[in-house]
Write a protein that holds these residues in place. Structure first.
Motif, PDB file in Angstrom:
ATOM      1  N   GLY F 153       0.965  -1.130  -0.015  1.00  0.00           N
ATOM      2  CA  GLY F 153       0.118  -0.030   0.007  1.00  0.00           C
ATOM      3  C   GLY F 153       0.869   1.204   0.016  1.00  0.00           C
ATOM      4  O   GLY F 153       0.554   2.421  -0.828  1.00  0.00           O
ATOM      5  N   ASP F 154       2.064   1.199   0.671  1.00  0.00           N
ATOM      6  CA  ASP F 154       2.910   2.565   0.719  1.00  0.00           C
ATOM      7  C   ASP F 154       3.599   2.557  -0.488  1.00  0.00           C
ATOM      8  O   ASP F 154       3.953   3.754  -0.840  1.00  0.00           O
ATOM      9  CB  ASP F 154       4.029   2.217   1.681  1.00  0.00           C
ATOM     10  N   TYR F 155       3.726   1.665  -1.496  1.00  0.00           N
ATOM     11  CA  TYR F 155       4.022   1.917  -2.696  1.00  0.00           C
ATOM     12  C   TYR F 155       3.079   1.981  -3.825  1.00  0.00           C
ATOM     13  O   TYR F 155       3.369   2.236  -4.903  1.00  0.00           O
ATOM     14  CB  TYR F 155       4.909   0.644  -2.971  1.00  0.00           C
ATOM     15  N   GLY F 156       1.824   2.151  -3.479  1.00  0.00           N
ATOM     16  CA  GLY F 156       0.690   2.112  -4.382  1.00  0.00           C
ATOM     17  C   GLY F 156       0.814   0.839  -5.280  1.00  0.00           C
ATOM     18  O   GLY F 156       0.165   0.905  -6.572  1.00  0.00           O
ATOM     19  N   ILE F 157       1.026  -0.356  -4.680  1.00  0.00           N
ATOM     20  CA  ILE F 157       1.022  -1.453  -5.765  1.00  0.00           C
ATOM     21  C   ILE F 157      -0.160  -2.064  -5.191  1.00  0.00           C
ATOM     22  O   ILE F 157      -0.403  -2.438  -4.115  1.00  0.00           O
ATOM     23  CB  ILE F 157       2.429  -2.313  -5.387  1.00  0.00           C
ATOM     24  N   ALA F 158      -0.990  -2.609  -6.447  1.00  0.00           N
ATOM     25  CA  ALA F 158      -2.127  -3.423  -6.385  1.00  0.00           C
ATOM     26  C   ALA F 158      -1.798  -4.906  -5.812  1.00  0.00           C
ATOM     27  O   ALA F 158      -1.098  -5.743  -6.611  1.00  0.00           O
ATOM     28  CB  ALA F 158      -3.019  -3.323  -7.342  1.00  0.00           C
ATOM     29  N   PRO F 159      -2.279  -5.369  -4.785  1.00  0.00           N
ATOM     30  CA  PRO F 159      -1.757  -6.706  -4.202  1.00  0.00           C
ATOM     31  C   PRO F 159      -2.152  -7.795  -5.245  1.00  0.00           C
ATOM     32  O   PRO F 159      -1.303  -8.766  -5.488  1.00  0.00           O
ATOM     33  CB  PRO F 159      -2.688  -6.976  -2.976  1.00  0.00           C
ATOM     34  N   ARG F 160      -3.215  -7.776  -5.836  1.00  0.00           N
ATOM     35  CA  ARG F 160      -3.656  -8.994  -6.615  1.00  0.00           C
ATOM     36  C   ARG F 160      -2.872  -8.976  -7.791  1.00  0.00           C
ATOM     37  O   ARG F 160      -2.384 -10.143  -8.247  1.00  0.00           O
ATOM     38  CB  ARG F 160      -5.403  -9.046  -7.045  1.00  0.00           C
ATOM     39  N   GLU F 161      -2.715  -7.806  -8.562  1.00  0.00           N
ATOM     40  CA  GLU F 161      -1.724  -7.779  -9.645  1.00  0.00           C
ATOM     41  C   GLU F 161      -0.358  -8.454  -9.545  1.00  0.00           C
ATOM     42  O   GLU F 161       0.117  -9.071  -9.939  1.00  0.00           O
ATOM     43  CB  GLU F 161      -1.870  -6.471 -10.120  1.00  0.00           C
ATOM     44  N   PHE F 162       0.087  -7.846  -8.107  1.00  0.00           N
ATOM     45  CA  PHE F 162       1.178  -8.269  -7.722  1.00  0.00           C
ATOM     46  C   PHE F 162       1.303  -9.763  -7.542  1.00  0.00           C
ATOM     47  O   PHE F 162       2.330 -10.429  -8.036  1.00  0.00           O
ATOM     48  CB  PHE F 162       1.741  -7.457  -6.327  1.00  0.00           C
ATOM     49  N   ALA F 163       0.289 -10.224  -6.887  1.00  0.00           N
ATOM     50  CA  ALA F 163       0.346 -11.604  -6.565  1.00  0.00           C
ATOM     51  C   ALA F 163       0.330 -12.492  -7.821  1.00  0.00           C
ATOM     52  O   ALA F 163       1.086 -13.598  -7.807  1.00  0.00           O
ATOM     53  CB  ALA F 163      -0.875 -11.778  -5.665  1.00  0.00           C
ATOM     54  N   GLU F 164      -0.456 -12.140  -8.686  1.00  0.00           N
ATOM     55  CA  GLU F 164      -0.666 -12.984 -10.025  1.00  0.00           C
ATOM     56  C   GLU F 164       1.099 -12.920 -10.762  1.00  0.00           C
ATOM     57  O   GLU F 164       1.248 -13.853 -11.240  1.00  0.00           O
ATOM     58  CB  GLU F 164      -1.592 -12.531 -10.703  1.00  0.00           C
ATOM     59  N   GLU F 165       1.407 -11.775 -10.783  1.00  0.00           N
ATOM     60  CA  GLU F 165       3.037 -11.538 -11.365  1.00  0.00           C
ATOM     61  C   GLU F 165       3.806 -12.557 -10.603  1.00  0.00           C
ATOM     62  O   GLU F 165       4.850 -13.370 -11.148  1.00  0.00           O
ATOM     63  CB  GLU F 165       3.401 -10.137 -11.120  1.00  0.00           C
ATOM     64  N   ILE F 166       3.640 -12.651  -9.257  1.00  0.00           N
ATOM     65  CA  ILE F 166       4.745 -13.260  -8.481  1.00  0.00           C
ATOM     66  C   ILE F 166       4.444 -14.901  -8.546  1.00  0.00           C
ATOM     67  O   ILE F 166       5.307 -15.545  -8.893  1.00  0.00           O
ATOM     68  CB  ILE F 166       4.740 -12.983  -7.080  1.00  0.00           C
ATOM     69  N   LEU F 167       3.236 -15.143  -8.722  1.00  0.00           N
ATOM     70  CA  LEU F 167       2.919 -16.502  -8.860  1.00  0.00           C
ATOM     71  C   LEU F 167       3.519 -17.077 -10.293  1.00  0.00           C
ATOM     72  O   LEU F 167       3.870 -18.284 -10.488  1.00  0.00           O
ATOM     73  CB  LEU F 167       1.414 -16.835  -8.847  1.00  0.00           C
ATOM     74  N   ALA F 168       3.261 -16.195 -11.472  1.00  0.00           N
ATOM     75  CA  ALA F 168       3.561 -16.631 -12.633  1.00  0.00           C
ATOM     76  C   ALA F 168       5.202 -16.957 -12.589  1.00  0.00           C
ATOM     77  O   ALA F 168       5.721 -17.826 -13.268  1.00  0.00           O
ATOM     78  CB  ALA F 168       3.121 -15.615 -13.623  1.00  0.00           C
ATOM     79  N   ALA F 169       5.987 -15.887 -11.924  1.00  0.00           N
ATOM     80  CA  ALA F 169       7.274 -15.791 -11.872  1.00  0.00           C
ATOM     81  C   ALA F 169       7.922 -17.028 -11.210  1.00  0.00           C
ATOM     82  O   ALA F 169       8.775 -17.519 -11.709  1.00  0.00           O
ATOM     83  CB  ALA F 169       7.730 -14.393 -11.365  1.00  0.00           C
ATOM     84  N   TYR F 170       7.147 -17.347 -10.201  1.00  0.00           N
ATOM     85  CA  TYR F 170       7.594 -18.522  -9.167  1.00  0.00           C
ATOM     86  C   TYR F 170       7.418 -19.748 -10.158  1.00  0.00           C
ATOM     87  O   TYR F 170       8.249 -20.809 -10.228  1.00  0.00           O
ATOM     88  CB  TYR F 170       6.985 -18.567  -8.232  1.00  0.00           C
ATOM     89  N   ALA F 171       6.461 -19.981 -10.822  1.00  0.00           N
ATOM     90  CA  ALA F 171       6.139 -21.230 -11.839  1.00  0.00           C
ATOM     91  C   ALA F 171       7.012 -21.123 -12.881  1.00  0.00           C
ATOM     92  O   ALA F 171       7.590 -22.278 -13.147  1.00  0.00           O
ATOM     93  CB  ALA F 171       4.821 -21.119 -12.390  1.00  0.00           C
ATOM     94  N   ALA F 172       7.300 -20.014 -13.257  1.00  0.00           N
ATOM     95  CA  ALA F 172       8.374 -20.002 -14.634  1.00  0.00           C
ATOM     96  C   ALA F 172       9.744 -20.240 -14.077  1.00  0.00           C
ATOM     97  O   ALA F 172      10.255 -20.944 -14.762  1.00  0.00           O
ATOM     98  CB  ALA F 172       8.365 -18.535 -15.357  1.00  0.00           C
TER      99      ALA F 172
END
Lengths: 188, 188, 188, 188, 188, 188
Positions: F153-172
Motif C-alpha cells: 500500500g505504501d508503494y501504491g501497488i495493487a496486491p492481486r496484480e502483484f500476486a499474480e505476477e509473482i505466482l507466474a514468475a515462481y512457476a516459470a
C-alpha cells in the motif's frame, strides 16, 4: 515423477547400447526432460555398452534381428527407483500382451517377460551422472536369437501400435503415481 | 532392498487403518526389519487413520466385510519408492489371479485391481518417520461393499494359499530387484 | 544395510588401487551384493588410482611390502555413510588389535591406526556411480615403508585369522546397525 | 558434516527422554546448529519417550542413579548415518576409557559399552522431522541399576573431564570426516 | 550448507571449462571444502568441457574477451540444489549491480543476467561424482562477444571489488540459509 | 521440480499458521500437486503454529493487519531445497518491486525483504512428513506492526496484480530450473 514426454520414432535404429546414455532423447530427438522413446530395429549390444556385469562376465550376446525398443530417461539419479520403474514397465507390457492375446500367456519374471520357456525381452536399468535410464527391448522377430525366444510377430501384434499403447500406459502410470504420492498423508 | 520377512497371520484381524503404523509388524508379530504380513478380516478404516486425502475430502468409506490384507513395511523413508513398490505388489496380485483364472480377467489400474467395472482392492502407500508402509486389501467377500466389487470368494480362490503365494512373490521380487541393482554398471 | 557377504581370498593379490572399483568383488570373486573381501599382498598404488587428492597433490607414495587388505563395497551411493563405515571398520581393527595385545597400544586417528608415531594402515573411502567402496590395508611387514610403520608381523598376529575376525565383526556391525535402525521410533 | 558446537552443561539435569527432541540444545542452551551437549544427572526414561521399540515391548526400565549424558543433534535427517555416528561416539568413549585405564577393559558391542558382563551405557539414535538425534549415557554410579553395570566412578574417572574429552573428540571426528569426504575423488 | 571458503585469485586465468571439475579449488588453490573462488580472465569454453547440452547441440560458442569468473563447489551431490544455489548467486549479482547503479537496470532471467537485451553472464551448474559445481562468468569487456552483451566495464565497476562483495554475499547467504534450516520445526 | 499449479484465491483468509500444513492447497482449494497459492488477509500466527524456534524462544508476535500471503508446497521432503526456493521467491518479489518502483529500494536479506530499516515480509520454510512448505507474507498495510514495516500500500501497488505476477514468475522459475537440470551433463 514429472510429466513423461513420449515419442515413437518411425526411423529404424539399430540398438547397440550407445543409446543408453544421458540426454540421448534430447540430443537425437530433441526431447528435453523425462522421456520415453520407442523405435524398431535390430539389437546387438557392444560389450563396452553392456551394463549388466553378469552378462559381461558370462560373455553373453544380447542380440535380436528385430526388436521394439524403449529408452526411458528420468532425471532422478536413484537406481532403486529406476529398477522399480523398469519392472512396472515390464508389467505394463505383460498386461498389454495378455489383454490382446485373451489369455495370460506372458509372465513377468523380474525384469523380463516369458511365454513358457521362451524369452520375449531384454532389459536393463542404470544411472548416468544426472539421470536414470531404462532400456527394454521386446522381440519382433524370434529368429536367430541366442536363446529360445518369442516375439510380437509370433503373436501377430503390430509393433508400432503396441509401442504407442505402452508409451501412453507408462506416461499414465507416472502421472497417476505422482498423484498418489501427492495426496497421501504421513503415518505414525 | 533388504530381505523381506514374510508371515501369514492365521488369527482374524479387523483392519481399521491403525495397522498402517511403523513397527506394527514388530510390535504385534515380532518381525524386525523389512516385512510383509498378511491376514484375513473385515476392513473399516476410521477417518483418523485414512491416509488418502482424496478419500477424506470425499468422505469415502473404506469398507469390506471380509478381506485378505497385506501390510508391508520397508525401513526406507522414500514415498516415491513406496508408491512404485505398491504398484508392483498389485501387479503381482493381478498376475497371480489371471494365472489362476486362465484368462486376463483382472486389470491393474494404478494401485487398484478391477474385473471389468468391479473393484477388487483398496490400497495405500505412505511413510512413517522411519519407514514406508503399504496396505493392500483384496476382497474375499464382495457383499455389502460401498461400490461394485468382486472378491477371491467369487473366483473360488482360497485366501490363505493366495496370500502365501503373494508374500513369496513379493519377497522374491525384492530379492531379484536388489540383485539387479547390484550387478549393473553406471552409464555415461 | 544389507547382509554383507564376507570372503578371505587365499591367493596373494598385489593392491594397485585398481581393485577399488565397482563390482570388483563380483567380477573377480563372484560375490554379488554388499561385500567385504580380504586378501594379502603388497601395496603400491598407481597415481591414476589414487583417490585421495591430498596424496596426489603431495606426490605421496602409498606403499607396503606386505599388507592385509580389505575391499568393502556397499550398493548405497552415499559418501558420508561410506566415510563413517570406514571409521567404524578402523575402530573394529583397533579394538581387535588391543584385545589381542592386552593393552591399548593402537589408537585410531580418523581413518588410520597408529601405535605411537608408527602408522599401521592406509585407508580410503570413495563412491562409484552405483556403490560406495572402502579400501583399508594394514601392514603385515613394516620394512621399507615410506613412513615409520608397524605391522601385524611386529605383533605376532597371524593375518588370515585377524582378517577373518575383522570380516566377521564388520558383517556383525552391519547387521546390528540395521537392527538398531529398524527398531527405533522417530522423535519430535 | 558441519562444525559441531560442543558444550558441557554444569547444571544437573535429570534425563527423562524428553531431551531427545529436535532443538533441545537450541531451546535450552541456545546452541544453534549441529551440537553435542553433555551434562550429569540421573536417568529414568518415561515410556512415552522411549524410542527403542524393543525396550517398549519388553517393558524395560532405562534407569541409572547418576549418569554422564550426551545429546547430539545433526541437522541431517538420515537415520542410517545417525546410527553410524552413534557407534563412532561409543567407539570414542571406549578408546578414551581404555587409554585411561591402560588396558582394553571396555569393549563396544554395537551401540553399547561393556566391561566383561557389566554394562556401562545406554544409547539410542533417532530422527526428528528436521534432524537426527543421539542420546548416550554412561554410568557414573553403578548402584541400583536394573542390570549389572559399571560406571565412571568405579574407574575413578572424573565425569566432567571425561565429558569434555569426548565432546572434543566427537567434534574433531566430525571435522576430519568432513575433510576426508571433501578430498576424495570418485572411482569407476 | 557448510562454511564456504572464499578466495579472489589475483592471477589471470583463462576459463576453458576445465576448471569446472571436482577439487579444482583444492588442487589449484589449496582450498579444501565448500568453496567460492573468483578470478579474471578470458572465457572460451572448449566443446569437450561444455556441460549444457543445448549449447552443444547448437554448436554455441561461449566466449568473452574478459570476464570475472566464479567457480563454486559444494560437497553435496544434488543437482537440484546446485541449480537453486546458482540462481541465488545470480540474484545476488543482480542485487549488487542494481544497488551500485542506483536503478534496477539488471534483471535476472533464470540463470542469466540481462540489461535490456544485452546479456551480462554465462553460467552453468553441474555435478561431479563427489560434489556440485557452479560456474558463473560476468563480462568485464563487452567487445567481440557472440551475442549483444554488457559488462562491468560498461558500468564502471571494478571487477575485484565486485568479486569480493559477491563472494562475501554468497558465503553469508550460505550461512544464513544453514541457520534458517537449523531453527525451523517440522509441520503437520 | 514438477509443474507448479498457481492460484490466487479472491476470498480473504486470515493467516494463522494453520495453513502451513501438508495438503492445505488440496483440501481447501482442490489443488493436487506442487502448488503456489496467494491470498489476502491479516496475519496473526498462533504460537502452536510458529515454526521458527527463534521466534518461539523470543516470544515474538508475527502480526500484520493486512498482508498478501503465499503458501507454496512441493512434494519433495528436502528442507535445504525448500530454504533455497524460499529465498528465490523472495528474490523474485524484490525484483518485481524494484522494477515497479524504478529504483532498487527493496533489498533481500536472507529470507526477508527490507526497504532501509523497514521490514516488508515474514517468511518461513519447513517440511511436513510428505512435502516441503513455504509461507511468505508481504505487508499490504504497514500500520500497527510489531516492528517498523512498509507494505504494498505504501508503494501504491495493487496486491492481486502483484500476486499474480509473482505466482507466474515462481512457476516459470520452477520450470526453467527443471529444464536447466535436464540439459546439463555431469562433470569430472
Amino acid at each position: 515423477m514429472n510429466e513423461i514426454i513420449c515419442r515413437f520414432i518411425p526411423a529404424r535404429i539399430a540398438y547397440t547400447g550407445e543409446q543408453l546414455h544421458s540426454h540421448w532423447a534430447y540430443r537425437a530427438h530433441d526431447l528435453l526432460g523425462d522421456s520415453a522413446v520407442a523405435f524398431i530395429g535390430p539389437c546387438d549390444v557392444k560389450p563396452e555398452f553392456m551394463k549388466d556385469v553378469e552378462d559381461l562376465k558370462a560373455g553373453s550376446r544380447i542380440y535380436s534381428e528385430e526388436m521394439l525398443h524403449f529408452i526411458i530417461e528420468h532425471f532422478d539419479v536413484d537406481l532403486d527407483r529406476a529398477v522399480l520403474r523398469q519392472r512396472l514397465l515390464m508389467a505394463l507390457m505383460a498386461e498389454a500382451l495378455n489383454a490382446r492375446l485373451g489369455r495370460p500367456a506372458v509372465a513377468r519374471r523380474g525384469s523380463d517377460l516369458y511365454d513358457g520357456d521362451a524369452k520375449l525381452t531384454v532389459s536393463i536399468a542404470s544411472v548416468s551422472p544426472v539421470s536414470a535410464l531404462i532400456h527394454a527391448g521386446i522381440n519382433i522377430s524370434s529368429r536367430n536369437t541366442p536363446v529360445k525366444t518369442r516375439g510380437l510377430g509370433d503373436y501377430g501384434i503390430a509393433p508400432r501400435e503396441f509401442a504407442e499403447e505402452i508409451l501412453a500406459a507408462y506416461a499414465a502410470e507416472g502421472k497417476s503415481a505422482w498423484r498418489a504420492r501427492c495426496k497421501v498423508r504421513g503415518c505414525g
